[in-house]
Design an enzyme around this catalytic site. Structure first.
Site, mmCIF file in Angstrom:
data_model
loop_
_atom_site.group_PDB
_atom_site.id
_atom_site.type_symbol
_atom_site.label_atom_id
_atom_site.label_comp_id
_atom_site.label_asym_id
_atom_site.label_seq_id
_atom_site.Cartn_x
_atom_site.Cartn_y
_atom_site.Cartn_z
ATOM 1 C CD GLN A 73 26.069 50.699 38.869
ATOM 2 O OE1 GLN A 73 26.081 49.839 37.848
ATOM 3 N NE2 GLN A 73 27.047 51.492 39.320
ATOM 4 N NE ARG B 40 35.191 60.201 36.230
ATOM 5 C CZ ARG B 40 35.804 60.416 37.571
ATOM 6 N NH1 ARG B 40 36.901 59.854 37.904
ATOM 7 N NH2 ARG B 40 35.084 61.267 38.313
ATOM 8 N NE ARG C 113 36.217 47.907 38.944
ATOM 9 C CZ ARG C 113 36.014 46.634 39.410
ATOM 10 N NH1 ARG C 113 35.940 45.584 39.013
ATOM 11 N NH2 ARG C 113 36.404 46.645 40.830
ATOM 12 C CG PHE D 32 32.201 57.406 34.183
ATOM 13 C CD1 PHE D 32 30.856 56.740 34.181
ATOM 14 C CD2 PHE D 32 32.030 58.876 33.959
ATOM 15 C CE1 PHE D 32 29.777 57.440 33.868
ATOM 16 C CE2 PHE D 32 30.886 59.556 33.819
ATOM 17 C CZ PHE D 32 29.829 58.840 33.786
ATOM 18 C CB ALA E 166 31.839 58.379 40.385
ATOM 19 C CD GLU F 200 34.953 54.653 38.848
ATOM 20 O OE1 GLU F 200 34.895 55.500 39.603
ATOM 21 O OE2 GLU F 200 34.356 54.927 37.556
#
Lengths: 477, 773
Positions: B200, B313, B345, B347, B521, B722
């Site tokens: 990614q 997060r 996914r 995070f 993200a 996400e």
């Protein structure tokens, strides 16, 4: 001079002078043929990314398509068969209907599982099936959540199948001449008597039926499995014979045949066996293989034991029989002599009868294609409110699949009441001292086994929904 | 009217996927003589390497070279955080069971795998730190605990009329991308290196390879056509393979490729962070939260990797969709001798939300209320009220919530899914059901969109318009199945008003678009869509100026619409316009760039505006459980989700359905287990179970919220990768409701994943009167 290995690949004849015993179809397709549509997802037959269709010779003659995992399908097992990979699904430049609909219904995201899914759906399509959850139980997708794939499958169901679906199968009879086939370190007989004599003289050989377990010894343990005898050509051992009172499964009858046959007598047992592995695994795995492998978590075993199955072993021309439960001596130890092999298993038919209660249940983290934490099978007769017969067997509770004799003793002759069930549940602790592992703790295994006894009691009373899958089916309607 | 955006185009690669033609990294034909790599792995979780005898490995059939840490051209730190704690090969000490110790270079994949098992390894073992409790006891924090405070939570809780406290433990999750990690390195004539990788984050691979070889970044080119799934697992952890291939290619002068066997992939790479959340909340009789305290404990694994921003997060989503007037969030990031947990996914967001949703359930049970009532009184003030002049409520980190539509969204979903009616019917059904019990729950999602590391919120693009009117786009995002390339192609097609088929999508390539951020993200189409749009608009402006001059008319009369270029009454095809411009020596190629506006963030103080906007959604899940065995089934799911004005509704619905099922897997059947030595026991799909077709909700109604992003994002759409994952929290809550019903108690503290075992034992424990910790 050995004869070449011959099969059809996407409609074209293939002839291989040399086929190593542990070369997988997946590696061969990707490395030799550069057919990279078939994917390696797990290399152990659990994800379905390498799903291919292969023809399966039927004991009564002719061939049928089945799905298999190419990652644990060894090249010698292909002799005389037709193979279709994702590259061969379409015809004349057009997509197969399932491919067409997968595009139209957004059935692919990352696309890596998609070839296997397309093949699995094409196989279901060839048989006109609509039970897509079952057809796809062996195919993992991590992106879509499956809804779009099921929509695609439904949309494709009515479309005509490509011509090869029938044509390939009609081209197979001349492909493989009779007689044993050999390769480096392996042999594949097509006559049971010849094989029996050979095995008497070569008892060190490893016997491979569907390779659902041995395949992993190759791909994960990186073991040299030679010398090996491949059994898949022994068509006579695939037979299923039914009398008014008994059914006999040849050792090479696939688990799928066990499921289909038992479902006719007792639909609930069919539902239980539909959770045995996946479509791919039930097509490859055999009744005899599950027995000979003797895993404490082989799902057919508690069922066969509870039903009172008799095992037939054979060494050359000598045969002996024993109750199946006596075959399993300890973990990894069976009552099998050198040169002896599992020939057949016979069981009384599990048909409905007054007061008879036959059930089998499996508990696992995932409904489909999982390994049991606990599997329990029950064959009871309740007469006049009293338990007159109780045969109980469990998998996952001990080092071998086993009868629950203390529990049975706590039931037989007692009134069929909740108190009796609870007492029987206590007796389970005399029968079993289960272990803790990544699938379940010892405590849970015991509690769940008791839970199954309790479920059986509720079932017999017929009050309200007892099986969670029935609740699911009703809610979905 | 649009010609390309807002339309349900199928994934551009769909015909390639279904026919097996789509090429993944390991499908790329490699030149003859390509070598294959495998790592030799540590058999111990913690200790000092006393002896590493590689002679048997070197002697094995097919082996060309074997490299230990000392054989590398220079020390390699793979850490995406530049923490200096992630050597490619263990140096002296080992930190987890499965850590790469040495690298085998062989003539085949199988030969490399076989040889990798032959080393003589002697490790002076130490007792590994495996669990959160072990790590707390050993004090293995990656950094000092982080604490954010808003108001005075302690005082608010003390003064509140009602209080609850408790703990929830939520397990990790294996990504199980169907395509395992893979890389291919092709050495170039001049010492440069070309890399294909399933990643990614091509720029990070480029950076790490350049560092490992002592090359400028310009000498390393990384391309990614597609991944067979990523889900965050390929954000940082693909570096090991690409760097190993590059070093081996540099050493041998031959192309080198590597793919992890599935078991190796699961044993080597990190997973979603396991979390423990301790909570305390004070509330009033309506369930309004007056003060909340959270203590997060995250199991990070052996190296820093991305654990700090993941843990941040989790804190940033400790409020989910609820206004918390007084709140304290404390977070400990704990190093353990296990795989290095990483992006997945959400995070950390999903973990943070599990805490507040548990609080709500606990509060509702304490008050004897429907949890939905408690949710409603705590939802953030609606956007409409803020627009009408009421003050926006702020998050625990001081960002005003100005775009909340969650109240209206929840109302509509509750109505359309007949939540109240079904909840009552379920209570009746349960009363009459001797064994099986049902449960239902509605949970909301508010998810912050932007990288919290502000500088990552940028993207570049390179667009070419050819003389024949065809368009080729390059951008920095990577395609992992999420449909990014199609969405971005739709944006380009829209800019020139041509059918999307006229836009050619290409491999992501660091030589064409440099300095990219990870595709992560949920930001892929927000960032890259805008960059591509900017590039297209530059070219379009040049064409406009040229055509206006040529036709002696004002620029305003030049319009791109309905597949044509209109210059007043003259109508040209794009090809005619392009050819004319080319002949007039006008450049038809442009870069484009985008940087997200408005955002700023101070992570130590926990203050700022880390998010450009929020994405919202809600789900109602209904489940059944069998208390005898703990088995569950999802009976029905209704989702209403906010993607702004969707760029591609078909792709967005696919993300929602897929994210939901993946989330449900995390919270129900997906369970990781290690033994006391630190060996991962669930290292293959035979033992680690992700959802299969029959686990999907049979009744699965997914609808998109009809609205548009308040912020000027690409065509007013919202990110979708996400947020839908967290809709599955409703499944866990519904199971907990059913467990409570089975046990005949108002509340059961159910941890996750809610496996059959956890459910069966929760029922038994609750019946025996043992409940919350």
């Amino acid at each position: 001079m050995t004869r070449p290995l011959r099969f059809l690949l996407n409609g074209s004849p293939v002839s291989l002078a040399e086929a190593p015993a542990q070369r997988t179809l997946l590696d061969w397709l990707r490395e030799e043929r550069r057919l990279t549509g078939t994917k390696e997802g797990c290399n152990e037959g659990d994800c379905g990314a390498c799903t291919v269709m292969i023809s399966d010779p039927q004991p009564e003659g002719g061939h049928r398509w089945q799905v298999r995992n190419a990652c644990i399908l060894l090249l010698p097992m292909l002799h005389g068969r037709a193979v279709r990979t994702v590259e061969g699904l379409g015809e004349g430049g057009a997509f197969h209907p399932v491919q067409e609909e997968l595009v139209r219904h957004h059935g692919s995201q990352c696309g890596f599982c998609t070839p296997g899914i397309a093949v699995a759906l094409a196989a279901a399509h060839a048989d006109g099936r609509r039970d897509f959850d079952t057809a796809l139980a062996g195919n993992l997708c991590r992106c879509t959540g499956y809804a779009s794939i099921i929509r695609a499958a439904e949309a494709a169901a009515e479309a005509p199948a490509p011509g090869w679906v029938k044509e390939d199968l009609a081209r197979l009879d001349d492909l493989a001449a009779p007689g044993p086939l050999t390769g480096p370190g392996w042999i594949a007989h097509d006559d049971v008597d010849a094989f029996a004599a050979w095995y008497r003289d070569h008892p060190e050989a490893r016997l491979v039926a569907g390779a659902t377990d041995v395949g992993l010894w190759v791909t994960k343990k990186l073991m040299d499995i030679t010398p090996v005898a491949f059994l898949h050509r022994l068509k006579r051992l695939k037979r299923v014979e039914v009398t008014t009172t008994h059914i006999t499964f040849g050792a090479l009858a696939p688990i799928e045949a066990l499921r289909v046959r038992l479902a006719e007598d007792a639909p609930q047992l069919g539902a239980f066996l539909s959770r045995f592995g996946s479509e791919q695994v039930r097509a490859a795995g055999t009744v005899g293989g599950n027995i000979a492998n003797a895993s404490p978590i082989g799902d057919s075993l508690p069922l066969l034991i509870a039903l009172g199955a008799t095992l037939r072993l054979r060494r050359s021309e000598t045969r002996r029989e024993m109750p199946l439960e006596d075959f399993f001596l300890d973990y990894g130890v069976q009552d099998r002599k050198s040169g002896e092999f599992v020939e057949a298993v016979t069981l009384p038919r599990p048909r409905a009868a007054e007061g008879r209660l036959v059930r089998a249940w499996k508990i696992s983290k995932r409904r489909d294609q999982d390994i049991s934490a606990v599997a329990g099978a029950f064959d009871f007769v309740i007469a006049n409110g009293t338990v007159s017969t109780a045969r109980i067997a469990f998998g996952g509770m001990a080092a071998t699949p086993r009868r629950a004799r203390a529990t049975e003793a706590a039931l037989v002759g007692r009134p069929w009441t909740e108190a009796t069930i609870r007492a029987a549940g206590e007796a389970l602790a005399e029968d079993f001292t289960p272990i803790s592992d990544m699938r379940a703790s010892a405590r849970y295994r015991m509690e769940a086994a008791r839970g199954l006894l309790e479920r059986l009691w509720h079932e017999s009373r017929g009050t309200g929904p007892i099986e969670i899958d029935r609740v699911l089916e009703e809610a979905a309607r | 009217m649009t010609v390309a955006v807002h339309k349900p185009h199928p994934h551009d690669s769909a015909p390639l996927h279904v026919s097996g033609k789509a090429r993944y990294t390991d499908d790329i034909p490699a030149p003859a003589g390509t070598l294959h790599l495998a790592f030799g792995l540590s058999p111990a979780a913690r200790g000092r390497i006393r002896r590493l005898d590689l002679a048997p490995v070197r002697a094995a059939e097919g082996v060309v070279a074997v490299l230990g840490a000392d054989d590398l051209p220079r020390p390699v730190d793979l850490s995406p955080a530049h923490a200096g704690d992630e050597p490619l090969l263990a140096t002296g000490t080992v930190h987890y069971l499965g850590q790469p110790l040495f690298l085998v270079v062989a003539t085949s994949h199988l030969a490399a795998r076989r040889a990798a098992r032959l080393a003589g390894i002697d490790i002076a073992g130490e007792k590994p730190v495996l669990t959160i409790d072990d790590a707390i006891a050993a004090g293995t924090d990656l950094e000092p605990p982080l604490e954010w405070r808003k108001g005075d939570a302690e005082a608010a809780i003390a003064a509140a009329p009602h209080r609850v406290r408790g703990r929830i433990e939520v397990g990790g999750q294996e990504h199980f991308y169907l395509e395992g990690h893979a890389a291919l390195a092709l050495p170039l004539e001049d010492g440069g290196m070309e890399i294909h990788a399933s990643t990614q984050h091509p720029t990070e691979i480029q950076h790490k390879v350049a560092e490992a070889l002592g090359l400028p970044m310009s000498w390393v080119r990384v391309s990614v056509r597609r991944m067979g799934g990523g889900f965050g697992g390929k954000e940082s952890q693909g570096s090991a393979l690409a760097v190993a291939c590059a070093i081996a290619a540099w050493k041998t002068g031959r192309p080198c490729r590597m793919r992890y066997d599935r078991d190796d992939d699961m044993i080597i790479t990190g997973k979603r962070h396991e979390i423990r959340i301790d909570y305390e909340a004070g509330f009033d009789a309506d369930g309004r939260l007056l003060g909340v305290r959270f203590a997060h404990f995250l199991r990070c694994g052996w190296s820093t990797d991305l654990s700090l921003p993941v843990a941040d997060r989790a804190m940033l989503h400790a409020d989910n969709a609820y206004h918390l007037p007084h709140v304290t969030i404390r977070s400990r990031r704990l190093r353990t001798n296990t795989q290095s947990n990483t992006a997945f996914r959400g995070f950390g967001g999903p973990q943070g939300m599990m805490g507040i949703e548990r609080v709500i359930q606990h509060v509702a049970a304490t008050l004897g209320k429907d949890p939905l009532e408690v949710r409603r009184v705590n939802l953030y003030r609606p956007m409409a009220a803020v627009a009408a002049g009421e003050a926006a409520q702020t998050t625990p980190y001081g960002q005003p919530v100005e775009d909340s539509i969650i109240d209206a969204l929840v109302d509509r979903l509750a109505r359309e899914a007949r939540y109240a009616e079904r909840r009552a019917a379920i209570a009746r059904w349960n009363a009459g059901s001797p064994v099986i019990k049902r449960g239902i729950a509605l949970t909301p999602v508010k998810f912050g969109i932007s990288f919290t590391l502000t500088h990552l919120n940028q993207a570049g693009a390179l667009v070419h318009l050819y003389q024949d009117g065809s368009i080729r786009i390059n951008h920095g995002g990577t395609e992992m199945g999420q449909g990014l390339n199609m969405k971005v192609a739709q944006v380009a097609a829209e800019a020139f008003s041509v059918p999307v088929e006229a836009v050619r999508i290409t491999t992501t390539d660091t030589a064409r678009v440099p300095n990219t951020s990870a595709t992560a993200a949920s930001s892929g189409s927000d960032l890259n869509g805008m960059a591509v749009k900017a590039a297209c608009e530059t070219i379009r402006a040049r064409l406009t100026r040229f055509l206006a001059e040529r036709h002696q008319c004002p620029e305003e009369v030049v319009r791109f619409s309905e597949g044509r270029v209109h210059v007043g009454t003259n109508v040209l095809t794009l090809a005619e316009a392009a050819r004319a411009a080319h002949e007039a020596r006008i450049s038809l190629s442009s870069t484009g760039f985008y940087a997200t506006p408005k955002i700023h963030w101070d992570r130590t103080r926990g203050q700022g505006r880390p998010f450009f906007y929020f994405a919202y959604g809600a789900a109602v899940s209904e489940v059944a459980i069998d208390p005898l065995t703990g088995e569950t089934r999802i009976l029905r799911v209704d989702v209403l989700h906010d993607v702004g004005r969707s760029l591609n509704p078909a792709i967005d619905i696919g993300q929602i359905e897929g994210g939901f099922v993946q989330g449900a897997g995390w919270l129900t059947m997906e369970e990781l287990a290690w033994d006391e030595r630190g060996r991962l026991l669930t290292h293959a799909p035979s033992t680690y179970k992700i959802p299969v077709a029959s686990d999907r909700p049979r009744i699965f109604n997914v609808a998109l919220w009809d609205g548009e992003n308040r912020e000027p994002t690409i065509y007013r759409s919202k990110a979708v990768g996400e947020p839908p994952f967290m809709l599955a929290i409703s499944v866990h809550q519904a199971i907990a409701e059913a467990v409570a019903a089975a046990a005949g108690v108002p509340f059961v503290a159910l941890d996750a994943p809610a496996t059959p075992e956890r459910i069966a034992l929760a029922v038994r424990n609750a019946r025996a009167g043992e409940n919350a910790p």
